[in-house]
Motif scaffolding. Structure first.
Motif, PDB file in Angstrom:
ATOM      1  N   ASP A  42      30.897  -8.991  10.036  1.00 43.44           N
ATOM      2  CA  ASP A  42      29.342  -9.017  10.417  1.00 43.44           C
ATOM      3  C   ASP A  42      28.714  -7.489  10.226  1.00 43.44           C
ATOM      4  O   ASP A  42      27.830  -7.281   9.607  1.00 43.44           O
ATOM      5  CB  ASP A  42      29.076  -9.563  11.660  1.00 43.44           C
ATOM      6  N   LEU A  43      29.436  -6.377  10.896  1.00 44.13           N
ATOM      7  CA  LEU A  43      28.826  -5.278  10.907  1.00 44.13           C
ATOM      8  C   LEU A  43      28.706  -4.643   9.717  1.00 44.13           C
ATOM      9  O   LEU A  43      27.535  -3.718   9.315  1.00 44.13           O
ATOM     10  CB  LEU A  43      29.735  -4.370  11.917  1.00 44.13           C
ATOM     11  N   PRO A  44      29.876  -4.392   8.564  1.00 47.53           N
ATOM     12  CA  PRO A  44      29.516  -4.075   7.231  1.00 47.53           C
ATOM     13  C   PRO A  44      28.202  -4.661   6.583  1.00 47.53           C
ATOM     14  O   PRO A  44      27.604  -3.975   5.875  1.00 47.53           O
ATOM     15  CB  PRO A  44      30.657  -4.214   6.530  1.00 47.53           C
ATOM     16  N   MET A  45      27.931  -5.943   6.744  1.00 49.95           N
ATOM     17  CA  MET A  45      26.872  -6.643   6.175  1.00 49.95           C
ATOM     18  C   MET A  45      25.459  -5.978   6.949  1.00 49.95           C
ATOM     19  O   MET A  45      24.490  -5.835   5.921  1.00 49.95           O
ATOM     20  CB  MET A  45      26.898  -8.136   6.289  1.00 49.95           C
ATOM     21  N   LYS A  46      25.642  -5.856   8.199  1.00 53.02           N
ATOM     22  CA  LYS A  46      24.340  -5.377   8.830  1.00 53.02           C
ATOM     23  C   LYS A  46      24.106  -3.865   8.559  1.00 53.02           C
ATOM     24  O   LYS A  46      23.161  -3.593   8.218  1.00 53.02           O
ATOM     25  CB  LYS A  46      24.524  -5.483  10.463  1.00 53.02           C
ATOM     26  N   GLU A  47      25.143  -3.281   8.158  1.00 45.54           N
ATOM     27  CA  GLU A  47      24.977  -1.993   7.715  1.00 45.54           C
ATOM     28  C   GLU A  47      24.325  -1.680   6.572  1.00 45.54           C
ATOM     29  O   GLU A  47      23.313  -0.805   6.243  1.00 45.54           O
ATOM     30  CB  GLU A  47      26.494  -1.214   7.856  1.00 45.54           C
ATOM     31  N   GLN A  48      24.770  -2.461   5.519  1.00 45.55           N
ATOM     32  CA  GLN A  48      24.212  -2.591   4.175  1.00 45.55           C
ATOM     33  C   GLN A  48      22.788  -3.171   4.081  1.00 45.55           C
ATOM     34  O   GLN A  48      21.883  -2.631   3.631  1.00 45.55           O
ATOM     35  CB  GLN A  48      24.690  -3.728   3.355  1.00 45.55           C
ATOM     36  N   TYR A  50      20.657  -2.720   6.948  1.00 48.44           N
ATOM     37  CA  TYR A  50      20.205  -1.475   7.631  1.00 48.44           C
ATOM     38  C   TYR A  50      19.617  -0.752   6.851  1.00 48.44           C
ATOM     39  O   TYR A  50      18.393   0.068   6.519  1.00 48.44           O
ATOM     40  CB  TYR A  50      21.131  -0.976   8.704  1.00 48.44           C
ATOM     41  N   GLN A  51      20.440  -0.319   5.870  1.00 45.62           N
ATOM     42  CA  GLN A  51      20.369   0.819   4.931  1.00 45.62           C
ATOM     43  C   GLN A  51      19.035   0.499   3.802  1.00 45.62           C
ATOM     44  O   GLN A  51      18.732   1.298   3.146  1.00 45.62           O
ATOM     45  CB  GLN A  51      21.759   0.997   4.129  1.00 45.62           C
ATOM     46  N   HIS A  52      19.020  -0.837   3.773  1.00 47.89           N
ATOM     47  CA  HIS A  52      17.701  -1.075   2.821  1.00 47.89           C
ATOM     48  C   HIS A  52      16.451  -1.668   3.525  1.00 47.89           C
ATOM     49  O   HIS A  52      15.572  -1.896   2.846  1.00 47.89           O
ATOM     50  CB  HIS A  52      18.416  -2.317   1.952  1.00 47.89           C
ATOM     51  N   ALA A  53      16.508  -2.040   4.905  1.00 47.92           N
ATOM     52  CA  ALA A  53      15.432  -2.270   5.539  1.00 47.92           C
ATOM     53  C   ALA A  53      14.534  -1.358   5.872  1.00 47.92           C
ATOM     54  O   ALA A  53      14.659  -0.255   5.787  1.00 47.92           O
ATOM     55  CB  ALA A  53      16.130  -2.910   6.970  1.00 47.92           C
ATOM     56  N   ASP A  54      13.363  -1.760   6.090  1.00 46.82           N
ATOM     57  CA  ASP A  54      12.293  -0.909   6.321  1.00 46.82           C
ATOM     58  C   ASP A  54      11.993  -0.771   7.772  1.00 46.82           C
ATOM     59  O   ASP A  54      11.479  -1.764   8.499  1.00 46.82           O
ATOM     60  CB  ASP A  54      10.985  -1.571   5.791  1.00 46.82           C
ATOM     61  N   ALA A  55      12.494   0.647   8.262  1.00 46.54           N
ATOM     62  CA  ALA A  55      12.590   0.509   9.793  1.00 46.54           C
ATOM     63  C   ALA A  55      11.094   0.632  10.492  1.00 46.54           C
ATOM     64  O   ALA A  55      10.788   0.657  11.643  1.00 46.54           O
ATOM     65  CB  ALA A  55      13.319   2.178  10.061  1.00 46.54           C
ATOM     66  N   ASP A  56      10.029   0.965   9.424  1.00 45.44           N
ATOM     67  CA  ASP A  56       8.816   0.772  10.194  1.00 45.44           C
ATOM     68  C   ASP A  56       8.147  -0.523  10.558  1.00 45.44           C
ATOM     69  O   ASP A  56       7.242  -0.886  11.067  1.00 45.44           O
ATOM     70  CB  ASP A  56       7.755   1.566   9.127  1.00 45.44           C
ATOM     71  N   THR A  57       9.079  -1.505   9.739  1.00 42.57           N
ATOM     72  CA  THR A  57       8.449  -2.984   9.947  1.00 42.57           C
ATOM     73  C   THR A  57       9.474  -3.949  10.804  1.00 42.57           C
ATOM     74  O   THR A  57       9.186  -4.890  11.169  1.00 42.57           O
ATOM     75  CB  THR A  57       8.150  -3.771   8.534  1.00 42.57           C
ATOM     76  N   LEU A  58      10.712  -3.344  10.880  1.00 39.80           N
ATOM     77  CA  LEU A  58      11.802  -4.047  11.628  1.00 39.80           C
ATOM     78  C   LEU A  58      12.776  -3.074  12.552  1.00 39.80           C
ATOM     79  O   LEU A  58      13.093  -2.256  11.968  1.00 39.80           O
ATOM     80  CB  LEU A  58      12.645  -4.946  10.789  1.00 39.80           C
ATOM     81  N   ALA A  59      12.540  -3.206  13.873  1.00 42.24           N
ATOM     82  CA  ALA A  59      13.634  -2.382  14.617  1.00 42.24           C
ATOM     83  C   ALA A  59      14.849  -3.190  14.346  1.00 42.24           C
ATOM     84  O   ALA A  59      15.023  -4.423  14.482  1.00 42.24           O
ATOM     85  CB  ALA A  59      13.079  -2.559  15.976  1.00 42.24           C
ATOM     86  N   PHE A  60      16.179  -2.349  14.266  1.00 40.72           N
ATOM     87  CA  PHE A  60      17.255  -3.024  14.223  1.00 40.72           C
ATOM     88  C   PHE A  60      18.272  -2.073  15.114  1.00 40.72           C
ATOM     89  O   PHE A  60      18.371  -0.960  15.095  1.00 40.72           O
ATOM     90  CB  PHE A  60      17.730  -2.438  12.700  1.00 40.72           C
ATOM     91  N   LEU A  61      18.960  -3.085  15.920  1.00 36.10           N
ATOM     92  CA  LEU A  61      19.994  -2.318  17.129  1.00 36.10           C
ATOM     93  C   LEU A  61      21.007  -3.249  17.284  1.00 36.10           C
ATOM     94  O   LEU A  61      20.908  -4.274  17.133  1.00 36.10           O
ATOM     95  CB  LEU A  61      19.278  -1.720  18.123  1.00 36.10           C
ATOM     96  N   PRO A  85      25.556   3.790  11.174  1.00 36.79           N
ATOM     97  CA  PRO A  85      24.237   4.624  11.166  1.00 36.79           C
ATOM     98  C   PRO A  85      22.955   4.300  11.840  1.00 36.79           C
ATOM     99  O   PRO A  85      21.965   4.890  11.935  1.00 36.79           O
ATOM    100  CB  PRO A  85      23.833   4.304   9.403  1.00 36.79           C
ATOM    101  N   PHE A  86      23.257   3.020  12.395  1.00 34.81           N
ATOM    102  CA  PHE A  86      21.969   2.382  13.322  1.00 34.81           C
ATOM    103  C   PHE A  86      22.257   2.784  14.689  1.00 34.81           C
ATOM    104  O   PHE A  86      23.338   3.077  15.103  1.00 34.81           O
ATOM    105  CB  PHE A  86      21.874   0.940  12.913  1.00 34.81           C
ATOM    106  N   LEU A  87      21.530   2.084  15.481  1.00 37.13           N
ATOM    107  CA  LEU A  87      21.516   2.512  16.830  1.00 37.13           C
ATOM    108  C   LEU A  87      22.518   1.670  17.634  1.00 37.13           C
ATOM    109  O   LEU A  87      22.577   0.363  17.248  1.00 37.13           O
ATOM    110  CB  LEU A  87      20.191   2.339  17.769  1.00 37.13           C
ATOM    111  N   VAL A  88      23.361   2.157  18.321  1.00 37.63           N
ATOM    112  CA  VAL A  88      24.471   1.316  19.009  1.00 37.63           C
ATOM    113  C   VAL A  88      24.341   1.854  20.400  1.00 37.63           C
ATOM    114  O   VAL A  88      24.381   2.892  20.958  1.00 37.63           O
ATOM    115  CB  VAL A  88      26.021   1.665  18.660  1.00 37.63           C
ATOM    116  N   LEU A  89      23.793   0.729  21.314  1.00 38.71           N
ATOM    117  CA  LEU A  89      23.749   0.864  22.714  1.00 38.71           C
ATOM    118  C   LEU A  89      24.889   0.273  23.257  1.00 38.71           C
ATOM    119  O   LEU A  89      25.433  -0.506  22.794  1.00 38.71           O
ATOM    120  CB  LEU A  89      22.474   0.068  23.068  1.00 38.71           C
ATOM    121  N   GLN A  90      25.331   0.831  24.301  1.00 35.69           N
ATOM    122  CA  GLN A  90      26.406   0.408  25.367  1.00 35.69           C
ATOM    123  C   GLN A  90      25.894  -0.589  26.412  1.00 35.69           C
ATOM    124  O   GLN A  90      25.145  -0.010  27.306  1.00 35.69           O
ATOM    125  CB  GLN A  90      27.082   1.608  25.918  1.00 35.69           C
ATOM    126  N   ASP A  91      26.360  -1.813  26.440  1.00 36.18           N
ATOM    127  CA  ASP A  91      25.883  -2.664  27.400  1.00 36.18           C
ATOM    128  C   ASP A  91      26.506  -2.047  28.979  1.00 36.18           C
ATOM    129  O   ASP A  91      27.467  -1.360  28.810  1.00 36.18           O
ATOM    130  CB  ASP A  91      26.435  -4.151  27.369  1.00 36.18           C
TER     131      ASP A  91
END
Length: 141
Positions: A42-48, A50-61, A85-91
């Motif tokens: 899942d994470l590599p797909m999310k990374e791809q 994320y790299q093409h998403a518009d950070a101004d219209t969708l927050a991704f974490l 490359p995206f925000l990784v928070l620790q629960d």
């Protein structure tokens, strides 16, 4: 249903990030653990994405569920080693994971601009399922 609030430390910067930092913006949150084979798909797909998403219209974490890791540092080590490359928070253990009603990893939650939970995808959902649901949270009122 309104998303539970949280304020968690970002793995690489140490900065505390809260859901309210993304006020008025739709949010995609993915809960994961470093030992999880489905997360590793899942994470590599999310990374791809994320790299093409518009950070101004969708927050991704993403949130590393430290309470489901084999060691306290496992998620942090994975994040740094793989240069995510995206925000990784620790629960805080499983606190946020449990508040969102997650039952497995990965779990992806889509929030609308009012931070209401519109979709919750479990470990059996495909990235395509998630992508198809994105328009539901991207439309403004």
């Amino acid at each position: 249903m309104q998303a539970p609030s949280f304020a968690l430390e970002e793995v690489q910067s140490g900065e505390v990030i809260s859901l309210t930092d993304f006020k008025g913006k739709p949010v995609m949150i993915t809960f994961w653990a470093s030992w999880c084979p489905d997360c590793m798909k899942d994470l590599p797909m999310k990374e791809q994405f994320y790299q093409h998403a518009d950070a101004d219209t969708l927050a991704f974490l993403t949130i590393n569920v430290t309470g489901r890791e084999r060691s306290e540092e496992a998620g942090k080590d994975f994040t740094i080693k793989n240069n995510l490359p995206f925000l990784v928070l620790q629960d805080s253990g499983r606190e946020t994971y449990d508040k969102f009603g997650c039952t497995g990893v990965p779990t992806t939650v889509l929030l609308n601009q009012d931070h209401q939970i519109v979709h919750l995808f479990d470990d059996k959902s495909s990235f395509l399922d998630i992508a198809k649901a994105l328009p539901d949270i991207m439309t403004s009122k």
